[in-house]
Design a protein around this motif. Structure first.
Motif, mmCIF file in Angstrom:
data_model
loop_
_atom_site.group_PDB
_atom_site.id
_atom_site.type_symbol
_atom_site.label_atom_id
_atom_site.label_comp_id
_atom_site.label_asym_id
_atom_site.label_seq_id
_atom_site.Cartn_x
_atom_site.Cartn_y
_atom_site.Cartn_z
ATOM 1 N N GLU A 146 -26.018 -61.201 30.867
ATOM 2 C CA GLU A 146 -25.443 -60.398 29.776
ATOM 3 C C GLU A 146 -24.864 -61.332 28.715
ATOM 4 O O GLU A 146 -24.651 -62.508 28.957
ATOM 5 C CB GLU A 146 -24.358 -59.471 30.314
ATOM 6 C CG GLU A 146 -23.207 -60.208 30.964
ATOM 7 C CD GLU A 146 -22.208 -59.297 31.652
ATOM 8 O OE1 GLU A 146 -22.542 -58.140 31.943
ATOM 9 O OE2 GLU A 146 -21.089 -59.760 31.887
ATOM 10 N N ARG A 147 -24.595 -60.759 27.545
ATOM 11 C CA ARG A 147 -24.018 -61.529 26.439
ATOM 12 C C ARG A 147 -22.585 -61.954 26.769
ATOM 13 O O ARG A 147 -21.833 -61.185 27.348
ATOM 14 C CB ARG A 147 -23.951 -60.667 25.174
ATOM 15 C CG ARG A 147 -25.271 -60.297 24.574
ATOM 16 C CD ARG A 147 -25.048 -59.202 23.506
ATOM 17 N NE ARG A 147 -26.236 -58.893 22.754
ATOM 18 C CZ ARG A 147 -27.206 -58.084 23.173
ATOM 19 N NH1 ARG A 147 -27.127 -57.504 24.366
ATOM 20 N NH2 ARG A 147 -28.247 -57.849 22.403
ATOM 21 N N LYS A 148 -22.253 -63.191 26.349
ATOM 22 C CA LYS A 148 -20.878 -63.671 26.491
ATOM 23 C C LYS A 148 -20.556 -64.546 25.289
ATOM 24 O O LYS A 148 -21.354 -65.399 24.915
ATOM 25 C CB LYS A 148 -20.709 -64.523 27.754
ATOM 26 C CG LYS A 148 -20.763 -63.767 29.055
ATOM 27 C CD LYS A 148 -20.366 -64.696 30.191
ATOM 28 C CE LYS A 148 -21.233 -64.422 31.403
ATOM 29 N NZ LYS A 148 -21.344 -65.549 32.279
ATOM 30 N N GLY A 149 -19.357 -64.352 24.715
ATOM 31 C CA GLY A 149 -18.914 -65.198 23.618
ATOM 32 C C GLY A 149 -19.157 -64.589 22.248
ATOM 33 O O GLY A 149 -19.987 -63.699 22.091
ATOM 34 N N PRO A 157 -25.473 -66.172 22.665
ATOM 35 C CA PRO A 157 -24.667 -65.388 23.616
ATOM 36 C C PRO A 157 -25.270 -65.252 25.016
ATOM 37 O O PRO A 157 -24.575 -64.839 25.942
ATOM 38 C CB PRO A 157 -24.557 -64.014 22.953
ATOM 39 C CG PRO A 157 -24.805 -64.265 21.502
ATOM 40 C CD PRO A 157 -25.801 -65.389 21.462
ATOM 41 N N CYS A 160 -26.829 -70.136 28.735
ATOM 42 C CA CYS A 160 -25.788 -70.890 29.452
ATOM 43 C C CYS A 160 -26.200 -72.343 29.576
ATOM 44 O O CYS A 160 -27.342 -72.648 29.931
ATOM 45 C CB CYS A 160 -25.578 -70.329 30.861
ATOM 46 S SG CYS A 160 -24.749 -68.745 30.890
ATOM 47 N N LYS A 166 -20.945 -72.242 30.567
ATOM 48 C CA LYS A 166 -20.593 -71.359 29.450
ATOM 49 C C LYS A 166 -21.839 -71.100 28.595
ATOM 50 O O LYS A 166 -22.750 -71.924 28.564
ATOM 51 C CB LYS A 166 -19.560 -72.026 28.543
ATOM 52 C CG LYS A 166 -18.192 -72.181 29.131
ATOM 53 C CD LYS A 166 -17.276 -72.817 28.084
ATOM 54 C CE LYS A 166 -15.852 -72.964 28.574
ATOM 55 N NZ LYS A 166 -15.011 -73.609 27.558
ATOM 56 N N THR A 167 -21.828 -69.964 27.901
ATOM 57 C CA THR A 167 -22.899 -69.736 26.936
ATOM 58 C C THR A 167 -22.598 -70.545 25.677
ATOM 59 O O THR A 167 -21.447 -70.934 25.433
ATOM 60 C CB THR A 167 -23.034 -68.252 26.530
ATOM 61 O OG1 THR A 167 -21.872 -67.857 25.794
ATOM 62 C CG2 THR A 167 -23.244 -67.351 27.737
ATOM 63 N N GLU A 170 -19.812 -69.255 23.621
ATOM 64 C CA GLU A 170 -18.444 -69.445 24.098
ATOM 65 C C GLU A 170 -17.877 -70.808 23.712
ATOM 66 O O GLU A 170 -16.696 -71.066 23.914
ATOM 67 C CB GLU A 170 -18.389 -69.299 25.625
ATOM 68 C CG GLU A 170 -18.658 -67.885 26.109
ATOM 69 C CD GLU A 170 -18.641 -67.784 27.620
ATOM 70 O OE1 GLU A 170 -17.716 -67.148 28.154
ATOM 71 O OE2 GLU A 170 -19.553 -68.348 28.273
#
Length: 194
Positions: A146-149, A157, A160, A166-167, A170
């Motif tokens: 899923e999207r992060k950041g 996003p 990783c 981290k993406t 992020e």
């Protein structure tokens, strides 16, 4: 200061190039500064071929040093897709969110150990009267579920980084500029520019 054109209209890419080239004494301009620039069709089969096409065409048009980049995402499970079609993976509109949705859908039931991917950046340096030179930079990682950041652009996003977990989205701009595929390619092109 020496003028250099970055053959793109992508504001995100322009900012990255400015941050990396301004300290070297370059006044960075983009195609946004040249409204009459020709629209170079990306007909190459590789990132490198597309970057050469753009750099040579723009350098010839303005008789200025030009760097063109073609970059994107390669996912091993998808046999290298989206590849050279990264920007328009979900259609010709070049919609980042739709592109991310398309990737996540194709990897919906794929285990984490099969989501290996890399960002690739091919840079072509075209100097009027000289042979065009190219370099390729990469950043290894995997596709998140899923999207992060909130930062970055494009596939950031969901990409990783192996070393951080981290993406790209992020990371701070400074962190990204240290490890990105574009940073890797720019380090190599800086050597050519000396």
């Amino acid at each position: 200061m020496k003028n250099i054109i970055i053959a793109t209209k992508n504001q995100g890419k322009v900012k990255e190039f400015q941050a990396m080239l301004a300290p070297l004494g370059y006044q960075v301009q983009s195609l946004l500064d040249f409204p009459d620039s020709i629209d170079v069709e990306e007909t190459g089969q590789t990132f490198e071929e597309n970057s050469i096409l753009k750099a040579e065409a723009i350098s010839k048009q303005y008789q200025l040093i030009t760097i063109a980049d073609d970059s994107g995402l390669e996912i091993d499970y998808l046999n290298g897709e989206p590849g050279v079609y990264s920007a328009r993976y979900a259609g010709p509109e070049k919609d980042d969110q739709a592109n991310i949705d398309a990737v996540l859908k194709k990897l919906e039931n794929v285990e984490m150990n099969q989501r290996k991917a890399r960002f690739v950046c091919a840079l072509a340096l075209s100097v009027p009267g000289l042979k065009t030179k190219t370099v390729v930079g990469t950043c290894e990682g995997y596709i998140a579920k899923e999207r992060k950041g909130q930062g970055g652009f494009g596939y950031d996003p969901i990409f990783c980084i192996d070393s951080t977990g981290k993406t790209m989205a992020e990371l701070t701009k400074e962190e990204k500029n240290q490890i990105s595929h574009r940073a890797d390619a720019l380090r190599k092109i800086k050597e050519l520019m000396k």
